[in-house]
Design a protein around this motif. Sequence first.
Motif, PDB file in Angstrom:
ATOM      1  N   ARG A   1      56.501  11.512  93.015  1.00  0.00           N
ATOM      2  CA  ARG A   1      57.247  12.677  92.818  1.00  0.00           C
ATOM      3  C   ARG A   1      57.357  12.552  91.347  1.00  0.00           C
ATOM      4  N   ALA A   2      57.624  11.472  90.721  1.00  0.00           N
ATOM      5  CA  ALA A   2      57.793  11.398  89.374  1.00  0.00           C
ATOM      6  C   ALA A   2      56.467  11.479  88.455  1.00  0.00           C
ATOM      7  N   ALA A   3      55.280  10.976  89.289  1.00  0.00           N
ATOM      8  CA  ALA A   3      54.118  11.302  88.608  1.00  0.00           C
ATOM      9  C   ALA A   3      53.517  12.715  88.683  1.00  0.00           C
ATOM     10  N   HIS A   4      53.835  13.223  89.739  1.00  0.00           N
ATOM     11  CA  HIS A   4      53.589  14.882  89.967  1.00  0.00           C
ATOM     12  C   HIS A   4      54.338  15.520  88.932  1.00  0.00           C
ATOM     13  N   ALA A   5      55.597  15.236  88.810  1.00  0.00           N
ATOM     14  CA  ALA A   5      56.240  16.196  87.608  1.00  0.00           C
ATOM     15  C   ALA A   5      55.773  15.811  86.337  1.00  0.00           C
ATOM     16  N   ALA A   6      55.290  14.640  86.099  1.00  0.00           N
ATOM     17  CA  ALA A   6      54.746  14.570  85.088  1.00  0.00           C
ATOM     18  C   ALA A   6      53.392  15.090  84.765  1.00  0.00           C
ATOM     19  N   VAL A   7      52.578  15.214  85.711  1.00  0.00           N
ATOM     20  CA  VAL A   7      51.386  15.837  85.625  1.00  0.00           C
ATOM     21  C   VAL A   7      51.516  17.582  85.322  1.00  0.00           C
ATOM     22  N   GLU A   8      52.707  17.968  86.105  1.00  0.00           N
ATOM     23  CA  GLU A   8      52.977  19.416  85.883  1.00  0.00           C
ATOM     24  C   GLU A   8      53.404  19.781  84.594  1.00  0.00           C
ATOM     25  N   TYR A   9      54.321  18.522  84.046  1.00  0.00           N
ATOM     26  CA  TYR A   9      54.662  18.976  82.800  1.00  0.00           C
ATOM     27  C   TYR A   9      53.614  18.800  81.696  1.00  0.00           C
ATOM     28  N   ALA A  10      52.915  17.872  81.752  1.00  0.00           N
ATOM     29  CA  ALA A  10      51.727  17.601  80.705  1.00  0.00           C
ATOM     30  C   ALA A  10      50.765  18.854  80.975  1.00  0.00           C
ATOM     31  N   GLU A  11      50.590  19.579  82.002  1.00  0.00           N
ATOM     32  CA  GLU A  11      49.958  20.814  82.127  1.00  0.00           C
ATOM     33  C   GLU A  11      50.444  21.870  81.358  1.00  0.00           C
ATOM     34  N   GLY A  12      51.797  21.938  81.690  1.00  0.00           N
ATOM     35  CA  GLY A  12      52.574  22.984  80.977  1.00  0.00           C
ATOM     36  C   GLY A  12      52.587  22.960  79.374  1.00  0.00           C
ATOM     37  N   VAL A  13      52.651  21.504  78.872  1.00  0.00           N
ATOM     38  CA  VAL A  13      52.375  21.248  77.641  1.00  0.00           C
ATOM     39  C   VAL A  13      51.088  21.472  77.045  1.00  0.00           C
ATOM     40  N   SER A  14      49.901  21.254  77.760  1.00  0.00           N
ATOM     41  CA  SER A  14      48.654  21.829  77.283  1.00  0.00           C
ATOM     42  C   SER A  14      48.555  23.118  77.090  1.00  0.00           C
ATOM     43  N   GLY A  15      49.067  23.947  77.964  1.00  0.00           N
ATOM     44  CA  GLY A  15      48.920  25.453  78.087  1.00  0.00           C
ATOM     45  C   GLY A  15      49.725  25.831  77.039  1.00  0.00           C
ATOM     46  N   THR A  16      50.847  25.351  76.559  1.00  0.00           N
ATOM     47  CA  THR A  16      51.599  25.879  75.363  1.00  0.00           C
ATOM     48  C   THR A  16      50.897  25.494  74.119  1.00  0.00           C
ATOM     49  N   VAL A  17      50.040  24.204  74.119  1.00  0.00           N
ATOM     50  CA  VAL A  17      49.634  23.580  72.857  1.00  0.00           C
ATOM     51  C   VAL A  17      48.115  24.670  72.932  1.00  0.00           C
ATOM     52  N   LYS A  18      47.460  25.139  73.648  1.00  0.00           N
ATOM     53  CA  LYS A  18      46.590  26.123  73.728  1.00  0.00           C
ATOM     54  C   LYS A  18      46.990  27.322  73.142  1.00  0.00           C
TER      55      LYS A  18
ATOM     56  N   LEU B   1      49.510  27.957  71.125  1.00  0.00           N
ATOM     57  CA  LEU B   1      49.864  27.960  69.779  1.00  0.00           C
ATOM     58  C   LEU B   1      48.588  27.672  69.094  1.00  0.00           C
ATOM     59  N   LEU B   2      47.647  27.086  69.266  1.00  0.00           N
ATOM     60  CA  LEU B   2      46.442  26.928  68.662  1.00  0.00           C
ATOM     61  C   LEU B   2      45.827  28.281  68.555  1.00  0.00           C
ATOM     62  N   ASN B   3      45.841  29.103  69.797  1.00  0.00           N
ATOM     63  CA  ASN B   3      44.999  30.634  69.650  1.00  0.00           C
ATOM     64  C   ASN B   3      46.014  31.252  68.734  1.00  0.00           C
ATOM     65  N   THR B   4      47.317  31.318  68.728  1.00  0.00           N
ATOM     66  CA  THR B   4      48.203  31.928  67.895  1.00  0.00           C
ATOM     67  C   THR B   4      47.789  31.597  66.436  1.00  0.00           C
ATOM     68  N   HIS B   5      47.712  30.306  66.111  1.00  0.00           N
ATOM     69  CA  HIS B   5      47.401  30.159  64.879  1.00  0.00           C
ATOM     70  C   HIS B   5      46.004  30.681  64.321  1.00  0.00           C
ATOM     71  N   GLN B   6      45.161  30.478  65.172  1.00  0.00           N
ATOM     72  CA  GLN B   6      43.784  31.105  64.822  1.00  0.00           C
ATOM     73  C   GLN B   6      43.908  32.335  64.579  1.00  0.00           C
ATOM     74  N   GLU B   7      44.719  33.140  65.431  1.00  0.00           N
ATOM     75  CA  GLU B   7      44.702  34.757  65.317  1.00  0.00           C
ATOM     76  C   GLU B   7      45.206  35.046  63.942  1.00  0.00           C
ATOM     77  N   ASN B   8      46.316  34.145  63.572  1.00  0.00           N
ATOM     78  CA  ASN B   8      47.105  34.463  62.489  1.00  0.00           C
ATOM     79  C   ASN B   8      46.064  34.066  61.097  1.00  0.00           C
ATOM     80  N   ILE B   9      45.474  33.165  61.234  1.00  0.00           N
ATOM     81  CA  ILE B   9      44.152  32.975  60.227  1.00  0.00           C
ATOM     82  C   ILE B   9      43.567  34.147  59.816  1.00  0.00           C
ATOM     83  N   LEU B  10      43.004  34.484  61.239  1.00  0.00           N
ATOM     84  CA  LEU B  10      41.982  35.701  60.864  1.00  0.00           C
ATOM     85  C   LEU B  10      42.725  36.980  60.522  1.00  0.00           C
TER      86      LEU B  10
END
Length: 285
Positions: A57-74, A76-85
């Motif tokens: 259960r803990a590993a599953h929660a960690a995976v879901e959290y990591a997936e959420g963090v990955s989506g958030t990072v993406k 943020l990166l997209n937003t940063h790129q849009e800001n540069i443009l």
Amino acid sequence: MKSQSQQHKKTASHSRRGTILPAVFILLSLVLMALPLESPVASVKALLSYIFIPQIRAAHAAVEYAEGVSGTVKELLNTHQENILLQEQLGHLRLENAQAREVFEENARLAAALDLRAPQIWRGVWAKTAYRDPTQWNSVVIDKGALDGVYERAAVIALKDAQPVLAGLVLETDDHTAKVLLLRDEDFSAAVYAAPSGEEGLLTGAGAAQLRMQYLPFLSDIREGEKVYTSSSSSIFPAGILVGKVTEIEDESGFRTSLTARVEPAADASTVRELFVLTPQTEEK
């Protein structure tokens, strides 16, 4: 006595339950391990493992959290790129706005300078010198052509100390460029008059820095220092455009019926950068 007996029964019940449950789990695990890894069995095994094993259960929660963090990072990166443009686009817009403001101010200044006489409305095209042949200093190529309204034998005006002066005429046109024959070229000619004497003559290029005003009356009152302007008898140039000033009256020997005056052009061909080409829509009020 009864309470001690009841407490003894509860303890025994808990003890049996604590012994039976692990045994059941172990037995169930062995059964699941013994079963073939088919789709339904695999699903049941995964479900039970998820329920009874905290690490899963803990590993599953960690995976879901990591997936959420990955989506958030993406994001943020997209937003940063849009800001540069957007910042780059904003910079381009600021530059274009500054250039447009400069062009507007330049046009206003040149248009005000071209308002020589109230009865005239001059329509034309502003152009800049695009090319100058080093071997042909009597002509220049401008960055406007037939598609911009420039036509052959159109009058061309320059500015000298914010005053409009005659520069030449259009010799050839392409779609986006045109060749301007400067007034000092030997093939250039225009009807002019001198002020204040009012004497008229034919202005021609002399192939050098100065011009020639020919066919002046022999008893002309023209004097050195008089200003020379385009004449109303000209078929190409509007009247009243400054051409230059008289620097010398030629002293020709022998029989002569007319005088010739040397004229210093007001437009310096070596410094011409911006030109105004008159179009056929020139009107009078």
